[in-house]
Write an enzyme that holds these catalytic residues in place. Structure first.
Site, PDB file in Angstrom:
ATOM      1  CD  GLU A   1     -21.120 -21.481 -13.307  1.00 30.10           C
ATOM      2  OE1 GLU A   1     -21.067 -21.736 -12.092  1.00 30.10           O
ATOM      3  OE2 GLU A   1     -21.846 -22.091 -14.099  1.00 30.10           O
TER       4      GLU A   1
ATOM      5  NE  ARG B   1     -22.371 -21.858  -9.887  1.00 32.33           N
ATOM      6  CZ  ARG B   1     -23.331 -20.973  -9.741  1.00 32.33           C
ATOM      7  NH1 ARG B   1     -24.113 -21.009  -8.682  1.00 32.33           N
ATOM      8  NH2 ARG B   1     -23.511 -20.035 -10.651  1.00 32.33           N
TER       9      ARG B   1
ATOM     10  CG  HIS C   1     -19.948 -19.217  -7.042  1.00 33.92           C
ATOM     11  ND1 HIS C   1     -18.833 -18.904  -7.789  1.00 33.92           N
ATOM     12  CD2 HIS C   1     -21.014 -19.042  -7.863  1.00 33.92           C
ATOM     13  CE1 HIS C   1     -19.224 -18.553  -9.008  1.00 33.92           C
ATOM     14  NE2 HIS C   1     -20.547 -18.632  -9.082  1.00 33.92           N
TER      15      HIS C   1
ATOM     16  CG  PHE D   1     -24.074 -19.982 -16.360  1.00 34.21           C
ATOM     17  CD1 PHE D   1     -23.687 -18.754 -16.838  1.00 34.21           C
ATOM     18  CD2 PHE D   1     -24.426 -20.095 -15.008  1.00 34.21           C
ATOM     19  CE1 PHE D   1     -23.643 -17.647 -15.996  1.00 34.21           C
ATOM     20  CE2 PHE D   1     -24.383 -18.996 -14.165  1.00 34.21           C
ATOM     21  CZ  PHE D   1     -23.990 -17.765 -14.650  1.00 34.21           C
TER      22      PHE D   1
ATOM     23  CG  HIS E   1     -23.248 -18.986  -4.522  1.00 41.76           C
ATOM     24  ND1 HIS E   1     -23.288 -17.626  -4.647  1.00 41.76           N
ATOM     25  CD2 HIS E   1     -23.887 -19.481  -5.608  1.00 41.76           C
ATOM     26  CE1 HIS E   1     -23.945 -17.316  -5.765  1.00 41.76           C
ATOM     27  NE2 HIS E   1     -24.330 -18.415  -6.360  1.00 41.76           N
TER      28      HIS E   1
ATOM     29  CG  LEU F   1     -20.852 -14.508  -7.275  1.00 38.18           C
ATOM     30  CD1 LEU F   1     -20.463 -15.902  -6.849  1.00 38.18           C
ATOM     31  CD2 LEU F   1     -22.254 -14.497  -7.834  1.00 38.18           C
TER      32      LEU F   1
HETATM   33  C1  LIG Z   1     -24.211 -13.081  -5.263  1.00 35.24           C
HETATM   34  C2  LIG Z   1     -25.177 -14.066  -5.803  1.00 35.24           C
HETATM   35  C3  LIG Z   1     -25.349 -14.221  -7.174  1.00 35.24           C
HETATM   36  C4  LIG Z   1     -26.263 -15.124  -7.689  1.00 35.24           C
HETATM   37  N1  LIG Z   1     -26.390 -15.252  -9.049  1.00 35.24           N
HETATM   38  C5  LIG Z   1     -27.309 -16.110  -9.552  1.00 35.24           C
HETATM   39  C6  LIG Z   1     -27.511 -16.239 -10.958  1.00 35.24           C
HETATM   40  O1  LIG Z   1     -26.858 -15.567 -11.752  1.00 35.24           O
HETATM   41  N2  LIG Z   1     -28.450 -17.087 -11.409  1.00 35.24           N
HETATM   42  C7  LIG Z   1     -29.217 -17.837 -10.545  1.00 35.24           C
HETATM   43  O2  LIG Z   1     -30.062 -18.575 -11.021  1.00 35.24           O
HETATM   44  N3  LIG Z   1     -29.047 -17.722  -9.213  1.00 35.24           N
HETATM   45  C8  LIG Z   1     -28.120 -16.888  -8.693  1.00 35.24           C
HETATM   46  N4  LIG Z   1     -27.956 -16.799  -7.337  1.00 35.24           N
HETATM   47  C9  LIG Z   1     -28.895 -17.487  -6.456  1.00 35.24           C
HETATM   48  C10 LIG Z   1     -30.190 -16.735  -6.377  1.00 35.24           C
HETATM   49  O3  LIG Z   1     -29.977 -15.360  -6.576  1.00 35.24           O
HETATM   50  C11 LIG Z   1     -30.880 -16.909  -5.046  1.00 35.24           C
HETATM   51  O4  LIG Z   1     -30.969 -18.250  -4.746  1.00 35.24           O
HETATM   52  C12 LIG Z   1     -32.280 -16.346  -5.120  1.00 35.24           C
HETATM   53  O5  LIG Z   1     -32.237 -15.003  -5.512  1.00 35.24           O
HETATM   54  C13 LIG Z   1     -33.073 -16.477  -3.837  1.00 35.24           C
HETATM   55  O6  LIG Z   1     -34.331 -15.842  -4.044  1.00 35.24           O
HETATM   56  P1  LIG Z   1     -35.527 -15.940  -3.035  1.00 35.24           P
HETATM   57  O7  LIG Z   1     -36.664 -15.233  -3.655  1.00 35.24           O
HETATM   58  O8  LIG Z   1     -35.722 -17.346  -2.628  1.00 35.24           O
HETATM   59  O9  LIG Z   1     -35.005 -15.176  -1.749  1.00 35.24           O
HETATM   60  P2  LIG Z   1     -34.384 -13.691  -1.547  1.00 35.24           P
HETATM   61  O10 LIG Z   1     -34.202 -12.945  -2.812  1.00 35.24           O
HETATM   62  O11 LIG Z   1     -33.208 -13.865  -0.653  1.00 35.24           O
HETATM   63  O12 LIG Z   1     -35.532 -12.956  -0.777  1.00 35.24           O
HETATM   64  C14 LIG Z   1     -35.887 -13.280   0.533  1.00 35.24           C
HETATM   65  C15 LIG Z   1     -37.019 -12.367   0.922  1.00 35.24           C
HETATM   66  O13 LIG Z   1     -37.552 -12.784   2.156  1.00 35.24           O
HETATM   67  C16 LIG Z   1     -37.698 -11.685   3.008  1.00 35.24           C
HETATM   68  N5  LIG Z   1     -37.587 -12.191   4.372  1.00 35.24           N
HETATM   69  C17 LIG Z   1     -36.666 -13.054   4.846  1.00 35.24           C
HETATM   70  N6  LIG Z   1     -36.894 -13.291   6.149  1.00 35.24           N
HETATM   71  C18 LIG Z   1     -37.984 -12.576   6.492  1.00 35.24           C
HETATM   72  C19 LIG Z   1     -38.716 -12.382   7.701  1.00 35.24           C
HETATM   73  N7  LIG Z   1     -38.375 -12.983   8.835  1.00 35.24           N
HETATM   74  N8  LIG Z   1     -39.787 -11.565   7.688  1.00 35.24           N
HETATM   75  C20 LIG Z   1     -40.150 -10.913   6.552  1.00 35.24           C
HETATM   76  N9  LIG Z   1     -39.492 -11.061   5.397  1.00 35.24           N
HETATM   77  C21 LIG Z   1     -38.424 -11.879   5.366  1.00 35.24           C
HETATM   78  C22 LIG Z   1     -36.619 -10.716   2.598  1.00 35.24           C
HETATM   79  O14 LIG Z   1     -36.976  -9.395   2.929  1.00 35.24           O
HETATM   80  C23 LIG Z   1     -36.624 -10.918   1.097  1.00 35.24           C
HETATM   81  O15 LIG Z   1     -37.608 -10.102   0.507  1.00 35.24           O
HETATM   82  C24 LIG Z   1     -27.023 -15.902  -6.818  1.00 35.24           C
HETATM   83  C25 LIG Z   1     -26.857 -15.774  -5.444  1.00 35.24           C
HETATM   84  C26 LIG Z   1     -25.924 -14.891  -4.938  1.00 35.24           C
HETATM   85  C27 LIG Z   1     -25.703 -14.841  -3.458  1.00 35.24           C
END
Ligand SMILES: Cc1cc2nc3c(=O)[nH]c(=O)nc-3n(C[C@H](O)[C@H](O)[C@H](O)COP(=O)(O)OP(=O)(O)OC[C@H]3O[C@@H](n4cnc5c(N)ncnc54)[C@H](O)[C@@H]3O)c2cc1C
Ligand code: SF4
Ligand code: SF4
Ligand code: FES
Lengths: 261, 593
Positions: B258, B289, B245, B122, B356, B255
């Site tokens: 990578e 990136r 990204h 990566f 991203h 997306l």
């Molecule tokens: C397409 C894509 C590919 C990616 N690939 C990678 C990768 O390969 N490796 C890597 O390390 N990172 C990757 N990332 C980044 C990473 O996936 C994200 O940063 C990460 O998943 C965010 O996780 P989180 O738990 O913080 O939030 P999220 O998974 O976004 O979850 C947010 C949660 O909060 C809840 N929520 C939000 N607002 C409210 C509200 N007002 N009331 C109640 N619930 C709420 C939602 O329901 C959800 O359950 C990628 C990102 C994208 C967009």
């Protein structure tokens, strides 16, 4: 089928027809006939029609529905999140087939596109259905890795690439319910039959070389309702938008159970 | 005065969000005996973590001899020396255990020939401090996020964690002393309102990609935690650092991981030239990136873009063995087919740098506690409030996150949040009476939005905001662009007072929910553009045409901003932390790939 669900609001009426304000020459007119129902008023469900110009929006059916919500009627409710077919939110019945709206191209459908909620699920509002029983079936198969102890060296379980390959086509399920809600056996026995999605997941754990409870899992399924309501009608496999094959997984389960006997 | 019935529910801990971060915290807390509620607007496996493709980083040495200290170095260099080194040390040192734990939870990782977790190359990941490319990113094909999120949900089922699914958190309840006492949420299924009271509230609400017109993020990535925190006067930190990204699919923003370049894919311009060799002679297509995104943008600006409008670039993988593609990149082949009508075994994928990831977020310390920043330093914590995952800024990613470090951040800080609660709180402790005024204020705001009868629709304001962010706060920024952007976002905040809602019901009213989300997006957008305007240097993802150099003397510090209800922004700053425990800290130097 409707007679099983007859209640005060079960008759779906024809609603109104709305036309998007043209922004110029209309290039690709398309009509979406969308099921609408608001639990807060006392009206029957109805089908409203929205005629829009596909050239104003992205190519997918979800793009069109969002466009209608943004520009014509903001009260339409539906689930959506990832818009790339990985979260399983936007499953709905599109012109008679259960599909993910974000993966279907509007232009691929001839004539009017009919948008309905997933069949045989209680409707909460418009295209939003109550998925609780579907989730309960999923929990029921205990969908987690069951081992008596962690690997002795404190590291990962070893699994050969060949054993890992057995999980392909199983672990990718996004719990969209397109399969289960297209299965007649699931319609008629929603309380007792687990349905293709939960059974596919049950097989996912049976097939995992790391799991130690294969027998327990199979025994639990060896039941005339939980598993054997499946009559190999194949609707599930045809419905799966991720190209998974729940019917095959069910057949494998039946075979493994036979070998237990 | 609002006249809503609310039901009060008491817990030890409330986690808001059921993505990777929220689920890991929830199951850790449940396992430690805390009465925990996880509130989520989406069913857990629909959270945006599900979309992560490429993998999760950890120096497991399954492919070559690796060391967490190399990972530590790479992350700091990637962060352009804005990441806090104690936090990065914490994350990288714990990475191996965290990933092995995930495997033990049942994540179906791809495997090496010896049956170990498969690891791929990566961007920005190296062996021996930049000597050669590392294979450190642990992958389940190109569906790693899906595999991890489902496994975490499955473990939550096993631990019988309590979920409130499709409950939307509206605002945080604060005591008179400014502490967080709980949260007001609406059950979308039946419209009933709840006050959740707890010893701690953990924000795990993810990022705010949807403040931009084109992004790789889901529709649900609306910065709700950022908005909620800002409204109670918590600082938002490093919000100017938005990761583009390099490879979003041209036109849709979806997306292309990578992982594609990790498995040997490369970029070309209109002349068919592999231009990354010019910009990053060593790392080439696997440079960080921010570097690759700038390079693509420069090619386009130089007239070497591909396509009819010469406005994007090509990503090639057709030279890779079809079996490798099928086994390791099946999801991406599918995305390319469905969203770009491209057969990756024969044609290049049209790509463009796309918003991203948000390096910034709610300012939090190493224990995940939300902090106040005043007069140039962290001066106190906000009692009762924690933040983890993309919603938080700890800061482990600094000015630019390395690919596969976010999934790691989620699970590590999810663990740490649970451990910190276990070390400092007792299950069942008495809770203070909820501050009635705070609850009333929240319900009033809710009521105002619900009955809004203005003349601007949610989508109209959202489009304006997204357009302004896209135009004015992009890969390259200038004072002029940012000033214009700030004005536009301020105007959107003004317009919000005149918003219109058509649906007055309370059951699954997505018109209303989208209006509440928009408010959160606006707070996030305003913080982003305002901090970007202030930061007069180029660092990581923040690239100023008018201040092209990194300026360590004046700007090696975290931006913090406070947003008042009338959209005034106040700034404060605090220094980057260099103190480490088990590894030598890395002094700033020039960043070349
Ligand atoms: C397409 C894509 C590919 C990616 N690939 C990678 C990768 O390969 N490796 C890597 O390390 N990172 C990757 N990332 C980044 C990473 O996936 C994200 O940063 C990460 O998943 C965010 O996780 P989180 O738990 O913080 O939030 P999220 O998974 O976004 O979850 C947010 C949660 O909060 C809840 N929520 C939000 N607002 C409210 C509200 N007002 N009331 C109640 N619930 C709420 C939602 O329901 C959800 O359950 C990628 C990102 C994208 C967009
Ligand atoms: S094959 Fe079985 S599960 Fe699938 S649709 Fe038919 S009865 Fe249902
Ligand atoms: S098997 Fe396919 S159709 Fe059924 S829930 Fe899973 S992804 Fe959806
Ligand atoms: S929106 Fe996620 S599957 Fe369609």
């Amino acid at each position: 089928m409707a007679e099983f669900f007859l209640n005060k609001h079960s008759v779906v009426k024809q609603g109104e027809h709305f036309y998007a304000k043209p922004t110029g020459e209309i290039k690709q007119p398309k009509t979406f006939a969308i099921y609408r129902w608001n639990p807060d008023d006392d009206k029957n469900p109805c089908i409203n029609r929205y005629t829009i110009d596909l050239s104003d929006m992205g190519p997918k059916i979800l793009d069109a529905i969002i466009w209608i919500k943004d520009n014509m009627d903001s009260s339409i409710s539906f689930r959506r999140s990832c818009r790339e077919g990985v979260c399983g939110s936007c499953s709905m019945n599109i012109s008679g087939v259960n599909r993910l709206a974000c993966l279907e191209s509007s232009a691929d459908y001839a004539g009017e596109i009919r948008i309905n909620p997933l069949p045989h699920m209680p409707v909460v509002k418009d295209l939003v259905t109550d998925m609780q029983s579907f989730y309960d079936h999923y929990s029921e198969i205990e969908p987690w890795l069951q081992t008596s102890k962690a690997p002795a060296d404190g590291r990962e379980h070893r699994q050969s690439p060949a054993d890992r390959k057995k999980l392909d086509g199983l672990y990718e399920c996004i719990l969209c319910a397109c399969c289960s809600t297209s299965c007649p056996s699931y319609w008629w026995n929603p309380d007792k039959y687990l349905g293709p999605a939960a059974l596919l997941q049950a097989y996912r754990w049976v097939a995992d070389s790391r799991d130690e409870e294969r027998k327990k899992r199979l025994k639990y399924l060896d039941d005339k309702f939980r598993l054997y309501r499946c009559h190999t009608i194949m609707n599930c496999t045809n419905a799966c938008p991720k190209d998974l094959n729940p019917a095959k997984a069910i057949a494998e389960l039946k075979q493994e159970i036979n070998q237990l006997h | 005065m609002s006249s809503y019935e609310t039901t009060q529910l008491d817990y030890d801990i409330i986690v808001i969000g059921a993505g990777g971060a929220g689920l890991r915290a929830t199951l850790g807390l449940a396992a430690k005996g805390f009465k925990t509620a996880c509130i989520s607007k989406l069913f857990p496996t629909r959270s945006h973590t599900v979309a992560a493709q490429g993998g999760i980083s950890a120096a497991l040495s399954n492919v070559e001899e690796d060391d967490w200290k190399y990972h530590f170095y790479d992350t700091i260099k990637g962060s352009d020396w804005l990441g806090d080194q104690d936090a990065i040390e914490n994350m990288c040192e714990r990475a191996e255990r965290a990933v092995l734990e995930l495997e033990n939870y049942g994540v179906p990782f791809s495997r090496t020939e010896e049956g170990k977790i498969y690891q791929r190359a990566f961007g920005g990941m190296s062996i021996e401090y930049g000597k050669k490319q590392a294979h450190r990113t642990c992958a389940a094909a190109d569906r790693t996020g899906h595999a991890i999120l489902h496994a975490l949900y499955q473990q939550s089922l096993r631990y019988k964690a309590e979920f409130f699914i499709e409950y939307f958190a509206i605002d945080l309840i604060t005591g008179e002393d400014g502490s967080c006492q709980g949260v007001v949420a609406i059950n979308m299924m039946d419209g009933s309102l709840y006050t959740f009271r707890a010893q701690k509230v953990v924000l795990a609400t993810g990022g705010y990609g949807r403040s931009y017109f084109s992004c790789t993020s889901a529709h649900s990535c609306t910065g709700d935690g950022t908005g909620m925190a800002a409204r109670i006067g918590a600082p938002l930190q490093d919000m100017e650092f938005v990761q583009f990204h390099p490879t979003g699919i041209y036109g849709t923003g979806i997306l292309v991981s990578e992982a594609v370049r990790g498995e040997g894919g490369y970029l070309t311009n209109a002349e068919g030239e592999r231009f990354m060799e010019r910009y990053a002679p060593n790392a080439k297509d696997l440079a960080s990136r921010d570097v690759v995104s700038r390079s693509i943008t420069q090619e386009v600006l130089a007239g070497k873009g591909v396509g009819e409008n010469k406005d994007h670039a090509h990503l090639h993988i057709h030279h890779i063995d079809a079996n490798v593609i099928e086994e390791r990149l099946p999801g991406i082949s599918h995305h390319a087919k469905v969203f770009a009508d491209v057969d990756v075994t024969r044609e290049p994928i049209p790509i463009i740098p796309t918003v991203h990831y948000n390096m910034g977020g709610v300012s939090a310390n190493n224990n995940c506690e939300v902090v106040n920043v005043k007069n140039g330093k962290i001066n106190s914590i906000i009692p009762g409030l924690m933040a983890i995952g993309e919603a938080a800024c700890v800061s482990v990613h600094g000015a630019n996150r390395l690919g596969s470090n976010s999934l790691l951040d989620l699970v590590v800080f999810g663990q740490i949040a649970a451990e910190h609660c276990a070390n400092t709180l007792k299950p069942g402790a008495t809770l203070p009476t909820l501050n009635k005024k705070s609850v009333d204020d929240i319900l009033n705001r809710f009521d105002q939005v619900r009955y809004a009868k203005g003349d601007i629709s949610v989508s109209e304001i959202r489009n304006k905001m997204q357009g302004a962010m896209q135009r004015n706060v992009g890969v390259f920024r200038t004072e002029e662009l940012l000033a214009e952007g700030k004005k536009a976002i301020m105007q959107c905040m003004q317009d919000y007072k005149n918003i219109s809602i058509n649906d007055r019901s309370l059951i699954w009213n997505s018109d209303l929910i989208e209006a509440l989300e928009l408010n959160n997006l606006l707070y996030s957008a305003l913080a982003t553009v305002a901090c970007a305007y202030e930061r007069k240097e180029s660092r990581g993802a923040h690239s100023r045409e008018d201040y092209k150099q990194r300026d360590d003397e004046n700007w090696m510090k975290h931006s913090c901003c406070y947003i008042s209800p009338d959209a005034k922004v106040n700034f404060d700053y605090h220094p980057v932390r260099f103190e480490t425990k088990n590894v030598d800290s890395i002094p700033p130097k020039e960043r070349v790939y």
